[in-house]
Design a protein around this motif. Structure first.
Motif, PDB file in Angstrom:
ATOM      1  N   ALA A  64      35.629  74.263  26.630  1.00 16.83           N
ATOM      2  CA  ALA A  64      35.617  73.004  25.892  1.00 16.83           C
ATOM      3  C   ALA A  64      36.152  71.849  26.723  1.00 16.83           C
ATOM      4  N   MET A  65      36.969  72.153  27.741  1.00 10.85           N
ATOM      5  CA  MET A  65      37.469  71.096  28.620  1.00 10.85           C
ATOM      6  C   MET A  65      36.315  70.307  29.225  1.00 10.85           C
ATOM      7  N   VAL A  66      35.347  71.035  29.756  1.00 11.77           N
ATOM      8  CA  VAL A  66      34.235  70.413  30.456  1.00 11.77           C
ATOM      9  C   VAL A  66      33.392  69.584  29.495  1.00 11.77           C
ATOM     10  N   ALA A  67      33.131  70.151  28.310  1.00 13.95           N
ATOM     11  CA  ALA A  67      32.250  69.483  27.352  1.00 13.95           C
ATOM     12  C   ALA A  67      32.888  68.250  26.727  1.00 13.95           C
ATOM     13  N   ASN A  68      34.225  68.197  26.700  1.00 14.05           N
ATOM     14  CA  ASN A  68      34.917  67.117  26.000  1.00 14.05           C
ATOM     15  C   ASN A  68      35.705  66.208  26.936  1.00 14.05           C
ATOM     16  N   MET A  69      35.338  66.173  28.216  1.00 13.67           N
ATOM     17  CA  MET A  69      36.029  65.309  29.170  1.00 13.67           C
ATOM     18  C   MET A  69      35.617  63.855  28.929  1.00 13.67           C
ATOM     19  N   LYS A  70      36.614  62.978  28.793  1.00 12.41           N
ATOM     20  CA  LYS A  70      36.364  61.561  28.545  1.00 12.41           C
ATOM     21  C   LYS A  70      37.251  60.708  29.442  1.00 12.41           C
ATOM     22  N   THR A  71      36.870  59.436  29.556  1.00 13.50           N
ATOM     23  CA  THR A  71      37.647  58.477  30.339  1.00 13.50           C
ATOM     24  C   THR A  71      38.480  57.614  29.393  1.00 13.50           C
ATOM     25  N   PHE A  72      39.753  57.460  29.724  1.00 16.27           N
ATOM     26  CA  PHE A  72      40.670  56.666  28.911  1.00 16.27           C
ATOM     27  C   PHE A  72      41.316  55.592  29.772  1.00 16.27           C
ATOM     28  N   GLN A 279      50.220  52.220  37.839  1.00 13.09           N
ATOM     29  CA  GLN A 279      49.337  51.205  38.376  1.00 13.09           C
ATOM     30  C   GLN A 279      47.864  51.542  38.143  1.00 13.09           C
ATOM     31  N   TRP A 280      47.576  52.769  37.768  1.00 13.86           N
ATOM     32  CA  TRP A 280      46.189  53.140  37.523  1.00 13.86           C
ATOM     33  C   TRP A 280      45.695  52.487  36.237  1.00 13.86           C
ATOM     34  N   LYS A 281      44.409  52.295  36.145  1.00 12.98           N
ATOM     35  CA  LYS A 281      43.837  51.661  34.961  1.00 12.98           C
ATOM     36  C   LYS A 281      43.005  52.619  34.128  1.00 12.98           C
ATOM     37  N   SER A 282      42.488  53.675  34.728  1.00 16.23           N
ATOM     38  CA  SER A 282      41.658  54.611  33.964  1.00 16.23           C
ATOM     39  C   SER A 282      41.926  56.041  34.409  1.00 16.23           C
ATOM     40  N   TYR A 283      41.764  56.961  33.452  1.00 12.05           N
ATOM     41  CA  TYR A 283      42.048  58.371  33.684  1.00 12.05           C
ATOM     42  C   TYR A 283      40.992  59.193  32.954  1.00 12.05           C
ATOM     43  N   GLN A 284      40.911  60.431  33.327  1.00 14.29           N
ATOM     44  CA  GLN A 284      40.049  61.369  32.612  1.00 14.29           C
ATOM     45  C   GLN A 284      40.883  62.514  32.061  1.00 14.29           C
ATOM     46  N   THR A 285      40.586  62.895  30.848  1.00  9.59           N
ATOM     47  CA  THR A 285      41.157  64.091  30.263  1.00  9.59           C
ATOM     48  C   THR A 285      40.244  64.528  29.127  1.00  9.59           C
ATOM     49  N   TYR A 286      40.543  65.666  28.525  1.00  6.89           N
ATOM     50  CA  TYR A 286      39.672  66.202  27.484  1.00  6.89           C
ATOM     51  C   TYR A 286      40.198  65.811  26.109  1.00  6.89           C
ATOM     52  N   ASP A 287      39.294  65.449  25.242  1.00  5.15           N
ATOM     53  CA  ASP A 287      39.611  65.065  23.868  1.00  5.15           C
ATOM     54  C   ASP A 287      38.902  66.039  22.947  1.00  5.15           C
ATOM     55  N   MET A 288      39.626  67.088  22.530  1.00  5.58           N
ATOM     56  CA  MET A 288      39.037  68.134  21.709  1.00  5.58           C
ATOM     57  C   MET A 288      38.794  67.621  20.286  1.00  5.58           C
TER      58      MET A 288
END
Length: 490
Positions: A64-72, A279-288
């Motif tokens: 599910a990590m792969v299928a639900n990876m999003k940018t925040f 200092q970063w502006k965007s990240y990726q993680t999974y949103d189940m």
């Protein structure tokens, strides 16, 4: 089990004349032995079923990590108070300064030099009642305690930091070799009274020992173990490396964060090469879409002290410091002041404080006792704000006031509120001003001076940083509109 019990009943009822007392004891012992064997078999089978279930759930989670990876988009760190604390707080000149006792802190060179007596155990053992192999034994020392970690095979290297790479690595570590680590974490948590943040520190050190300087692997192992222990954490991805996203119940300051659903996740950096993650502006993680693994946010409260070895205190006028607690405090991020003020100090510290202050308070009235403690806080410590002493914001827990050479208004208010509540059993609230923190005390009788009303009770201002100020005196630059009341536990 039922057949065995039924057979025993038939034998006892059918041949009473053949069963002597000795024969009955032997028969009963055999029955209990077989019962225990049956129970052990049941436990082992249940554990296997649980492990199998846990493995299957974790595999679903990894997919599910792969299928639900999003940018925040990350949020900048929260700042507790934009107004800096004064370098030199105001003073009231007194004709004669009060003569106060000096309580020296007794800091042991080795916290384990006089440990609490325990049953003798083999060298390297941690009294966790878990099997270990001396040939493969590794020991993690944390908060004055040792936790065993056996060497077992783990996936050696992460192929990359894509979602697919992380998912594949997650599946590889999800095998029986982690069950013992999880069990040791749970035992340490119960035996040594680790709170959620202490458990995170233990898990992190386990991951660091397994994957020395392999920071991306440390992140995955840390998050995996936290999830298995019921703590909410995610793996964050950036184009250069991985990092931990840990959900925390309380507000953290000076750390970037993102909000997902109802949880706030903070960017906890493991790789020392990337300390400026805010200092970063965007990240990726999974949103189940649903919580596949049942977890909860980390609770930063310290509701009971660590059970760690420390020197016993003997002499009066000595404040005993538990170095295991100091180590825990030093690992803390900047949290809300109420966490520091409500934290339960070590038993050694509490008892030594009681012995040190009791001779000066036992014959005084309540007002005289509060006045004595207030003067002690105002004159008994050297003042320095955190920027000058550390270069960053660091509020103290109670014990740290006797560990570091100087303190500021937050630190004094935390310690003063503890002393009044613990020694005099009075209710105290914190008073938050712009760039300053003080306290207010609820007295059993009416006391004159500046005060606040909270929940129908009158709390009189007591400022442990305003040198020379009496009960009821407030710094002249503040008035009622500047006050924010922060309630504390009794």
């Amino acid at each position: 089990m039922k057949r065995l019990f039924g057979l025993l009943v038939i034998i006892l009822l059918g041949m009473p004349q053949l069963v002597k007392a000795q024969d009955f004891d032997e028969l009963f012992n055999d029955f209990m032995k077989q019962s225990q064997e049956s129970f052990n078999e049941f436990v082992n089978k249940s554990q296997q079923n649980f492990n199998s279930f846990s493995d299957s759930i974790s595999h679903v989670f990894a997919d599910a990590m792969v299928a639900n990876m999003k940018t925040f988009n990350g949020n900048p760190p929260m700042v507790k108070d934009s107004k800096p604390k004064p370098k030199n707080p105001p003073k009231i000149k007194k004709e004669v300064e009060p003569v106060l006792p000096i309580f020296e802190s007794q800091i042991p060179n080795n916290p384990e030099s006089n440990p609490v007596p325990t049953q003798s155990t083999p060298e390297g053992s941690t009294n966790d009642n878990l099997p270990y192999n001396h040939n493969n034994l590794q020991t993690i020392k944390i908060f004055g305690k040792k936790v065993n970690l056996t060497k077992k095979s783990f996936p050696e290297k992460l192929n990359g930091i894509s979602a697919k790479d992380v998912s594949d690595f997650w599946k590889q570590i999800n095998v029986d070799n982690c069950q013992e680590m999880l069990c040791r974490c749970q035992v340490a948590q119960q035996q040594h009274a680790f709170n959620d943040w202490a458990v995170y520190q233990l898990v992190l050190r386990m991951a660091q020992q397994i994957y020395d300087q392999k920071y991306d692997e440390q992140v995955i192992m840390t998050v995996y173990l936290l999830n298995q222990l019921g703590l909410e954490a995610k793996i964050g991805l950036k184009n250069t490396h991985l990092f931990c996203l840990i959900a925390v119940k309380q507000q953290l300051y000076d750390i970037s964060f993102i909000d997902i659903d109802d949880n706030r996740y903070y960017f906890i950096e493991i790789n020392p090469q990337f300390v400026q993650s805010h200092q970063w502006k965007s990240y990726q993680t999974y949103d189940m879409p649903t919580h596949i693994i049942n977890t909860h946010c980390l609770d930063m409260e310290i509701r009971q002290p660590l059970r760690s070895a420390a020197n016993n205190f003997q002499e009066k006028n000595e404040i005993q410091i538990n170095m295991g607690m100091i180590e825990l405090y030093e690992s803390y991020p900047h949290v809300d002041i109420v966490v520091y003020a409500n934290a339960v100090p070590s038993n050694e510290f509490c008892e030594s404080v009681k012995q040190a202050f009791d001779p000066y308070l036992r014959t005084q009235t309540t007002i005289e006792s509060v006045s004595f403690l207030l003067s002690y806080m105002q004159y008994g410590f050297k003042y320095a704000n955190d920027e000058d002493q550390f270069g960053y914001e660091k509020p103290f827990f109670c014990e740290e006031n006797f560990y570091y050479p100087q303190n500021d208004c937050e630190d004094r208010s935390v310690l003063f509120s503890f002393l009044v509540r613990y020694l005099l059993h009075l209710d105290v609230v914190l008073i938050d001003y712009p760039g300053h923190l003080a306290t207010a005390v609820h007295f059993p009788t009416d006391v004159e001076g500046e005060y606040v009303l909270y929940n129908g009770k009158k709390y009189v201002i007591c400022d442990p940083t305003y040198e020379g100020a009496s009960i009821g005196m407030e710094m002249p630059q503040f008035d009622a509109v500047d006050r924010t009341v922060i309630p504390l536990d009794r």
